[in-house]
Design an enzyme around this catalytic site. Structure first.
Site, PDB file in Angstrom:
ATOM      1  N   ASN A 140      -0.124   0.962   5.897  1.00 34.19           N
ATOM      2  CA  ASN A 140       0.723   0.195   4.978  1.00 34.19           C
ATOM      3  C   ASN A 140       1.505  -0.813   5.802  1.00 34.19           C
ATOM      4  O   ASN A 140       2.197  -0.422   6.743  1.00 34.19           O
ATOM      5  CB  ASN A 140       1.673   1.143   4.239  1.00 34.19           C
ATOM      6  CG  ASN A 140       2.724   0.414   3.400  1.00 34.19           C
ATOM      7  OD1 ASN A 140       3.822   0.918   3.212  1.00 34.19           O
ATOM      8  ND2 ASN A 140       2.406  -0.748   2.904  1.00 34.19           N
ATOM      9  N   GLY A 141       1.393  -2.072   5.431  1.00 32.21           N
ATOM     10  CA  GLY A 141       2.118  -3.117   6.145  1.00 32.21           C
ATOM     11  C   GLY A 141       1.201  -4.264   6.485  1.00 32.21           C
ATOM     12  O   GLY A 141       0.071  -4.320   6.008  1.00 32.21           O
ATOM     13  N   CYS A 200      12.735  -3.132   4.909  1.00 35.57           N
ATOM     14  CA  CYS A 200      12.490  -4.147   3.872  1.00 35.57           C
ATOM     15  C   CYS A 200      13.447  -3.941   2.703  1.00 35.57           C
ATOM     16  O   CYS A 200      13.355  -2.943   1.982  1.00 35.57           O
ATOM     17  CB  CYS A 200      11.050  -4.026   3.384  1.00 35.57           C
ATOM     18  SG  CYS A 200      10.704  -4.971   1.897  1.00 35.57           S
ATOM     19  N   GLY A 229       0.016   0.618  -5.101  1.00 38.87           N
ATOM     20  CA  GLY A 229      -1.294  -0.015  -5.011  1.00 38.87           C
ATOM     21  C   GLY A 229      -2.196   0.519  -6.092  1.00 38.87           C
ATOM     22  O   GLY A 229      -2.361   1.733  -6.213  1.00 38.87           O
ATOM     23  N   CYS A 258       0.818  -1.203   0.000  1.00 38.89           N
ATOM     24  CA  CYS A 258       0.000   0.000   0.000  1.00 38.89           C
ATOM     25  C   CYS A 258       0.852   1.253   0.000  1.00 38.89           C
ATOM     26  O   CYS A 258       2.049   1.210   0.261  1.00 38.89           O
ATOM     27  CB  CYS A 258      -0.875   0.067   1.243  1.00 38.89           C
ATOM     28  SG  CYS A 258      -2.012  -1.298   1.367  1.00 38.89           S
ATOM     29  N   CYS A 267       6.548 -13.078   2.161  1.00 37.31           N
ATOM     30  CA  CYS A 267       6.673 -11.940   3.077  1.00 37.31           C
ATOM     31  C   CYS A 267       5.424 -11.886   3.958  1.00 37.31           C
ATOM     32  O   CYS A 267       4.308 -12.047   3.471  1.00 37.31           O
ATOM     33  CB  CYS A 267       6.786 -10.641   2.288  1.00 37.31           C
ATOM     34  SG  CYS A 267       6.892  -9.193   3.365  1.00 37.31           S
ATOM     35  N   CYS A 281      15.665  -6.232   6.641  1.00 31.71           N
ATOM     36  CA  CYS A 281      14.973  -7.524   6.667  1.00 31.71           C
ATOM     37  C   CYS A 281      15.195  -8.199   5.320  1.00 31.71           C
ATOM     38  O   CYS A 281      14.994  -7.584   4.275  1.00 31.71           O
ATOM     39  CB  CYS A 281      13.476  -7.321   6.902  1.00 31.71           C
ATOM     40  SG  CYS A 281      12.514  -8.852   6.771  1.00 31.71           S
ATOM     41  N   CYS A 296      12.495 -12.834   2.931  1.00 31.27           N
ATOM     42  CA  CYS A 296      11.991 -13.490   1.718  1.00 31.27           C
ATOM     43  C   CYS A 296      13.093 -14.271   0.997  1.00 31.27           C
ATOM     44  O   CYS A 296      12.810 -15.120   0.161  1.00 31.27           O
ATOM     45  CB  CYS A 296      11.322 -12.483   0.786  1.00 31.27           C
ATOM     46  SG  CYS A 296      12.330 -11.059   0.354  1.00 31.27           S
ATOM     47  N   TYR A 318      12.780  -3.618  -5.545  1.00 32.37           N
ATOM     48  CA  TYR A 318      11.654  -3.620  -6.478  1.00 32.37           C
ATOM     49  C   TYR A 318      10.567  -2.591  -6.203  1.00 32.37           C
ATOM     50  O   TYR A 318      10.082  -1.926  -7.117  1.00 32.37           O
ATOM     51  CB  TYR A 318      11.002  -5.013  -6.487  1.00 32.37           C
ATOM     52  CG  TYR A 318       9.623  -5.045  -7.113  1.00 32.37           C
ATOM     53  CD1 TYR A 318       9.472  -5.016  -8.493  1.00 32.37           C
ATOM     54  CD2 TYR A 318       8.475  -5.078  -6.319  1.00 32.37           C
ATOM     55  CE1 TYR A 318       8.212  -5.020  -9.076  1.00 32.37           C
ATOM     56  CE2 TYR A 318       7.211  -5.084  -6.894  1.00 32.37           C
ATOM     57  CZ  TYR A 318       7.084  -5.056  -8.268  1.00 32.37           C
ATOM     58  OH  TYR A 318       5.847  -5.051  -8.834  1.00 32.37           O
TER      59      TYR A 318
HETATM   60  P1  AMP Z   1       7.283 -13.789 -11.864  1.00 31.24           P
HETATM   61  O1  AMP Z   1       8.634 -14.350 -11.569  1.00 31.24           O
HETATM   62  O2  AMP Z   1       6.682 -14.280 -13.108  1.00 31.24           O
HETATM   63  O3  AMP Z   1       6.351 -14.005 -10.705  1.00 31.24           O
HETATM   64  O4  AMP Z   1       7.406 -12.225 -12.036  1.00 31.24           O
HETATM   65  C1  AMP Z   1       8.538 -11.524 -11.685  1.00 31.24           C
HETATM   66  C2  AMP Z   1       8.302 -10.076 -11.988  1.00 31.24           C
HETATM   67  O5  AMP Z   1       7.341  -9.555 -11.071  1.00 31.24           O
HETATM   68  C3  AMP Z   1       9.558  -9.255 -11.863  1.00 31.24           C
HETATM   69  O6  AMP Z   1       9.691  -8.542 -13.068  1.00 31.24           O
HETATM   70  C4  AMP Z   1       9.300  -8.298 -10.722  1.00 31.24           C
HETATM   71  O7  AMP Z   1       9.650  -6.987 -11.113  1.00 31.24           O
HETATM   72  C5  AMP Z   1       7.831  -8.365 -10.461  1.00 31.24           C
HETATM   73  N1  AMP Z   1       7.527  -8.482  -9.031  1.00 31.24           N
HETATM   74  C6  AMP Z   1       8.336  -8.824  -8.018  1.00 31.24           C
HETATM   75  N2  AMP Z   1       7.696  -8.806  -6.838  1.00 31.24           N
HETATM   76  C7  AMP Z   1       6.435  -8.431  -7.094  1.00 31.24           C
HETATM   77  C8  AMP Z   1       5.280  -8.206  -6.291  1.00 31.24           C
HETATM   78  N3  AMP Z   1       5.316  -8.374  -4.979  1.00 31.24           N
HETATM   79  N4  AMP Z   1       4.136  -7.803  -6.911  1.00 31.24           N
HETATM   80  C9  AMP Z   1       4.092  -7.651  -8.236  1.00 31.24           C
HETATM   81  N5  AMP Z   1       5.150  -7.852  -9.065  1.00 31.24           N
HETATM   82  C10 AMP Z   1       6.310  -8.236  -8.502  1.00 31.24           C
END
Ligand code: AMP
Length: 477
Positions: free
Chosen positions: A114-115, A249, A40, A14, A395, A445, A448, A255
């Site tokens: 958020n969290g 995190c 989000g 979020c 996570c 942290c 994951c 990412y």
């Molecule tokens: P996949 O391995 O097919 O699940 O997708 C990996 C892609 O999802 C990577 O390009 C990441 O940038 C993106 N990604 C990583 N974590 C998340 C997340 N929590 N929510 C949405 N996309 C994510």
């Protein structure tokens, strides 16, 4: 409740924002939320106070769509809070859209969080046992019930009492008729920052939101700190001792956050460049060029290019306007879901040996399809490089990762993943290499990637197997 599983508290990523002592606070809050859209995209809400009553605007969808005809510039009040919600499957209802708003004996309250609370199920069960009636399936709601049960009429004290009873990750903003209270959990899992705007203040998940509204970045809200903002200014108090070390995190840097934000004391782009440089040192490739999986990997791919000397090219173009509800026409061809989001630039890729850099592999399904796309566009070799170690554990602190059963990093070896993706080579950044890119690795942290959860988790919330449950418990000790 609306198809949601009773008793299930949804895991969420979020973004939160608040404005205090700012004219047109509701409109400024919506603008701040626009900059936090990446945190989000499912639903959004703004609650403003004019000192006497609350004005609520909420909707399911993107910020630009929900507030388009809401005329927030006409909403009275110099105080507002807002929230962008990302939820996993189910549970997507207007009731579950934050900020949550209630009237209790102390007056009106709204709260945006958020969290993820790790003991929400337990706390909620206890509250329900003693008669509480919950309106949502959000773990956030326990804050409101705990506050209502507090012996104190004073909002800060009631919130502090609630905070002492919950565990896990929370960066939150609370609105009363006359003030905004911001609070961050003692581990500081999620970011939360303070800014100055004219004679007032703003609070945001990330500094990119301060930039957009024209606020000056003051500082982060400290782990365990409560900050009260009202027309008299800013007051701070420590409600819980800060964890030592904190548990920021690391995935926010890899990412989740925007590269133009300053998060946990560093510009995210800088950290990502170092991830890419380290990745190039650990896993060099004999190739012609480097491309990113846009946009989250751009900075990492640039770092890889800088260190390796391979040219950085734009080999994949991302369409930013892919809504969640995109209707797939009944047309031939596989991988539509990925093609609708990414298009390869054949001119750049044809006949070339390509390094493709992504920030992470979660399920592996996107990566696999992307590789097929690159090959069809004429890439002669595809060398996949990942700016983080294999994600092996879900996570519990607010990033939406699937259960271990779906995490390819938990199910397969790197050699098997290479095979599954169909790439010529695959290199993941090592855990040590990733941590070395942080100024103070101990403050992050990394559960994951390791399964070592710094705050005990509720494995049932994830429906883990018994074995996984035990492992989570052991590593939490
Ligand atoms: P996949 O391995 O097919 O699940 O997708 C990996 C892609 O999802 C990577 O390009 C990441 O940038 C993106 N990604 C990583 N974590 C998340 C997340 N929590 N929510 C949405 N996309 C994510």
């Amino acid at each position: 409740m609306n198809g949601a599983h009773p008793g299930k508290c949804w895991h969420e990523e979020c973004g939160v924002f608040a404005a205090v002592g700012v004219p047109q606070a509701a409109a400024i809050t919506a603008l701040g939320l626009h900059a936090l859209q990446h945190r989000g995209q499912e639903a959004t809400g703004v609650v403003a106070s004019d000192g006497a009553s609350f004005h609520v605007t909420k909707g399911i969808g993107l910020v630009a769509d929900v507030y388009r005809d809401a005329h927030l510039e006409n909403v009275p009040g110099q105080l507002a809070i807002g929230h962008n919600r990302y939820s996993t499957a189910g549970g997507l209802t207007l009731e579950n859209t934050q900020p949550l708003r209630v009237v209790y004996r102390g007056g009106s309250l709204a709260l945006a969080h958020n969290g993820n609370l790790t003991n929400a199920r337990e706390v909620r069960a206890g509250l329900e046992e003693s008669g509480s009636i919950f309106q949502t399936t959000l773990d956030t709601e326990v804050f409101l019930h705990l506050m209502a049960l507090s012996g104190s009429q004073q909002v800060e004290e009631a919130l502090a009492e609630a905070a002492r009873q919950v565990k896990g990750a929370y960066s939150l903003v609370v609105l009363t008729e006359h003030a905004v209270v911001a609070l961050r959990d003692p581990h500081g899992f999620r970011p939360l920052c303070l800014g100055r705007l004219g004679d007032g203040y703003v609070v945001a998940s990330e500094t990119c939101a301060l930039d957009l509204v024209g606020a000056e970045f003051l500082r982060e809200v400290e782990p365990g700190e409560m900050v009260t903002l009202d027309p008299h200014g800013l007051r701070t108090r420590r409600v819980l001792p800060a964890a030592e070390p904190p548990q920021h995190c690391v995935f926010e840097h890899i990412y989740f956050s925007r590269p133009d934000s300053v998060v946990f004391g560093e510009t995210v782009d800088r950290v990502r460049r170092r991830l890419g440089q380290q990745l190039a040192r650990e896993h060099p490739a004999d190739a012609d060029l480097v491309i990113a999986v846009p946009d989250s990997s751009n900075s990492i791919a640039l770092g890889f290019s800088e260190e390796s000397g391979l040219p950085y090219e734009l080999g994949l173009i991302r369409n930013h306007y892919v809504g969640r509800t995109f209707i797939q026409p009944n047309q031939p061809g596989r991988d539509f879901g990925v093609r609708v989001k990414f298009n390869p630039v054949a001119e750049v890729l044809a006949g070339r040996r390509v390094v493709v850099v992504d920030d992470s592999i979660v399920r592996g399904t996107t990566s696999r399809k992307l590789v097929r796309l690159l090959r069809r566009a004429g890439a002669t070799q595809v060398h996949f490089r990942v700016g983080s170690p294999p994600v092996t554990h879900p996570c519990f602190y607010g990033i939406d990762t699937p259960s271990r059963r779906e995490l390819i990093g938990a199910l397969k070896t790197v050699a098997e993943i290479r095979e599954y993706l169909g790439v010529d080579s695959l290199g993941y950044l090592s855990l040590e290499g990733m941590l070395a890119t942080e100024r103070e690795p101990r403050r992050f942290c990394r559960a994951c990637f390791t399964g070592q959860y710094p705050v005990p988790v509720d494995p049932q919330a994830r429906k883990l197997s018994l074995e996984e449950t035990e492992r989570a418990r052991t590593s939490a000790r």
